[in-house]
Design a protein around this motif. Structure first.
Motif, PDB file in Angstrom:
ATOM      1  N   SER A  25       0.849  -1.188   0.000  1.00  0.00           N
ATOM      2  CA  SER A  25       0.000   0.000   0.000  1.00  0.00           C
ATOM      3  C   SER A  25       0.885   1.239   0.000  1.00  0.00           C
ATOM      4  O   SER A  25       2.071   1.179   0.339  1.00  0.00           O
ATOM      5  N   GLY A  26       0.305   2.359  -0.424  1.00  0.00           N
ATOM      6  CA  GLY A  26       1.030   3.626  -0.386  1.00  0.00           C
ATOM      7  C   GLY A  26       1.825   3.950  -1.632  1.00  0.00           C
ATOM      8  O   GLY A  26       2.516   4.978  -1.670  1.00  0.00           O
ATOM      9  N   PHE A  27       1.763   3.105  -2.645  1.00  0.00           N
ATOM     10  CA  PHE A  27       2.421   3.386  -3.921  1.00  0.00           C
ATOM     11  C   PHE A  27       1.662   2.639  -5.016  1.00  0.00           C
ATOM     12  O   PHE A  27       0.810   1.790  -4.732  1.00  0.00           O
ATOM     13  N   THR A  28       1.981   2.951  -6.257  1.00  0.00           N
ATOM     14  CA  THR A  28       1.274   2.346  -7.387  1.00  0.00           C
ATOM     15  C   THR A  28       1.874   0.974  -7.653  1.00  0.00           C
ATOM     16  O   THR A  28       2.824   0.815  -8.425  1.00  0.00           O
ATOM     17  N   PHE A  29       1.299  -0.002  -7.009  1.00  0.00           N
ATOM     18  CA  PHE A  29       1.834  -1.371  -7.011  1.00  0.00           C
ATOM     19  C   PHE A  29       2.075  -1.896  -8.425  1.00  0.00           C
ATOM     20  O   PHE A  29       3.095  -2.540  -8.692  1.00  0.00           O
ATOM     21  N   SER A  30       1.173  -1.621  -9.335  1.00  0.00           N
ATOM     22  CA  SER A  30       1.262  -2.194 -10.681  1.00  0.00           C
ATOM     23  C   SER A  30       2.421  -1.637 -11.486  1.00  0.00           C
ATOM     24  O   SER A  30       2.708  -2.142 -12.579  1.00  0.00           O
ATOM     25  N   MET A  31       3.095  -0.625 -10.967  1.00  0.00           N
ATOM     26  CA  MET A  31       4.241  -0.056 -11.666  1.00  0.00           C
ATOM     27  C   MET A  31       5.574  -0.494 -11.057  1.00  0.00           C
ATOM     28  O   MET A  31       6.633  -0.017 -11.459  1.00  0.00           O
ATOM     29  N   TYR A  32       5.503  -1.404 -10.119  1.00  0.00           N
ATOM     30  CA  TYR A  32       6.698  -1.844  -9.416  1.00  0.00           C
ATOM     31  C   TYR A  32       6.932  -3.332  -9.596  1.00  0.00           C
ATOM     32  O   TYR A  32       6.007  -4.144  -9.445  1.00  0.00           O
ATOM     33  N   PHE A  68      10.445 -22.843  -5.738  1.00  0.00           N
ATOM     34  CA  PHE A  68       9.668 -21.658  -5.364  1.00  0.00           C
ATOM     35  C   PHE A  68       9.036 -21.045  -6.606  1.00  0.00           C
ATOM     36  O   PHE A  68       9.620 -21.075  -7.695  1.00  0.00           O
ATOM     37  N   THR A  69       7.865 -20.451  -6.420  1.00  0.00           N
ATOM     38  CA  THR A  69       7.172 -19.765  -7.504  1.00  0.00           C
ATOM     39  C   THR A  69       6.662 -18.420  -6.996  1.00  0.00           C
ATOM     40  O   THR A  69       5.949 -18.359  -5.979  1.00  0.00           O
ATOM     41  N   VAL A  70       7.026 -17.370  -7.702  1.00  0.00           N
ATOM     42  CA  VAL A  70       6.558 -16.028  -7.350  1.00  0.00           C
ATOM     43  C   VAL A  70       5.405 -15.658  -8.280  1.00  0.00           C
ATOM     44  O   VAL A  70       5.421 -15.973  -9.473  1.00  0.00           O
ATOM     45  N   SER A  71       4.409 -14.994  -7.721  1.00  0.00           N
ATOM     46  CA  SER A  71       3.266 -14.540  -8.508  1.00  0.00           C
ATOM     47  C   SER A  71       2.736 -13.247  -7.887  1.00  0.00           C
ATOM     48  O   SER A  71       3.138 -12.871  -6.780  1.00  0.00           O
ATOM     49  N   ARG A  72       1.863 -12.592  -8.618  1.00  0.00           N
ATOM     50  CA  ARG A  72       1.300 -11.354  -8.088  1.00  0.00           C
ATOM     51  C   ARG A  72      -0.128 -11.189  -8.563  1.00  0.00           C
ATOM     52  O   ARG A  72      -0.515 -11.716  -9.606  1.00  0.00           O
ATOM     53  N   LYS A  76      -5.188  -6.937  -6.194  1.00  0.00           N
ATOM     54  CA  LYS A  76      -5.160  -7.023  -4.729  1.00  0.00           C
ATOM     55  C   LYS A  76      -3.908  -6.392  -4.127  1.00  0.00           C
ATOM     56  O   LYS A  76      -3.711  -6.462  -2.906  1.00  0.00           O
ATOM     57  N   ASN A  77      -3.053  -5.836  -4.975  1.00  0.00           N
ATOM     58  CA  ASN A  77      -1.791  -5.240  -4.494  1.00  0.00           C
ATOM     59  C   ASN A  77      -1.008  -6.226  -3.630  1.00  0.00           C
ATOM     60  O   ASN A  77      -0.474  -5.857  -2.568  1.00  0.00           O
ATOM     61  N   THR A  78      -0.920  -7.430  -4.106  1.00  0.00           N
ATOM     62  CA  THR A  78      -0.286  -8.488  -3.322  1.00  0.00           C
ATOM     63  C   THR A  78       0.643  -9.322  -4.194  1.00  0.00           C
ATOM     64  O   THR A  78       0.319  -9.629  -5.342  1.00  0.00           O
ATOM     65  N   VAL A  79       1.770  -9.681  -3.617  1.00  0.00           N
ATOM     66  CA  VAL A  79       2.702 -10.595  -4.255  1.00  0.00           C
ATOM     67  C   VAL A  79       2.826 -11.831  -3.363  1.00  0.00           C
ATOM     68  O   VAL A  79       2.720 -11.742  -2.142  1.00  0.00           O
ATOM     69  N   TYR A  80       3.038 -12.965  -4.009  1.00  0.00           N
ATOM     70  CA  TYR A  80       3.073 -14.243  -3.298  1.00  0.00           C
ATOM     71  C   TYR A  80       4.386 -14.974  -3.579  1.00  0.00           C
ATOM     72  O   TYR A  80       5.011 -14.785  -4.626  1.00  0.00           O
ATOM     73  N   LEU A  81       4.754 -15.819  -2.654  1.00  0.00           N
ATOM     74  CA  LEU A  81       5.868 -16.724  -2.868  1.00  0.00           C
ATOM     75  C   LEU A  81       5.429 -18.113  -2.402  1.00  0.00           C
ATOM     76  O   LEU A  81       5.287 -18.350  -1.203  1.00  0.00           O
TER      77      LEU A  81
END
Length: 123
Positions: A25-32, A68-72, A76-81
């Motif tokens: 939160s607090g930044f434009t997640f989709s640009m990071y 390991f698999t990373v996804s986003r 939901k502004n969430t990243v997973y591992l």
């Protein structure tokens, strides 16, 4: 303000699985681009995985590749591992981090960091 909050850590036996989440939160997640790093006492923070801002590209550290698999989920502004086939040497504090636009694999490339979540794998 910028917040990255990791969750999902815990204790698991070797061979088991865990799924970490990092809510942003607090930044434009989709640009990071988002990364996962891990650290054990007395050692430098180690790159584990990263995913590009749109999710089309991923990178993995050699020690976790294939397990390991990373996804986003940008909605939901969430990243997973997703961590499978865990080993005792995977025990560490896991941190998520955010980097504007480009994919990165080193600590110095990331601008925002979470507080970490502990993962403990017993043999």
């Amino acid at each position: 303000q910028v917040q990255l909050v990791e969750s999902g850590g815990g204790a698991v036996q070797a061979g088991g699985s865990l799924r970490l989440s990092c809510a942003a939160s607090g930044f434009t997640f989709s640009m990071y681009s988002m990364g996962w790093f891990r650290q054990t006492p007395g050692k430098e923070r180690e790159f584990a995985a990263a995913i590009s801002w749109r999710g089309g590209n991923t990178e993995y550290g050699d020690s976790v590749k294939g397990r390991f698999t990373v996804s986003r989920d940008n909605a939901k502004n969430t990243v997973y591992l997703q961590m499978n086939s865990l080993k005792p040497e995977d025990s560490a504090v896991y941190y998520c981090a955010a980097r504007f636009m480009g994919l990165g694999t080193s600590v110095r490339e990331y601008e925002y960091w979470g507080q970490g979540t502990q993962v403990t794998v017993s043999s």
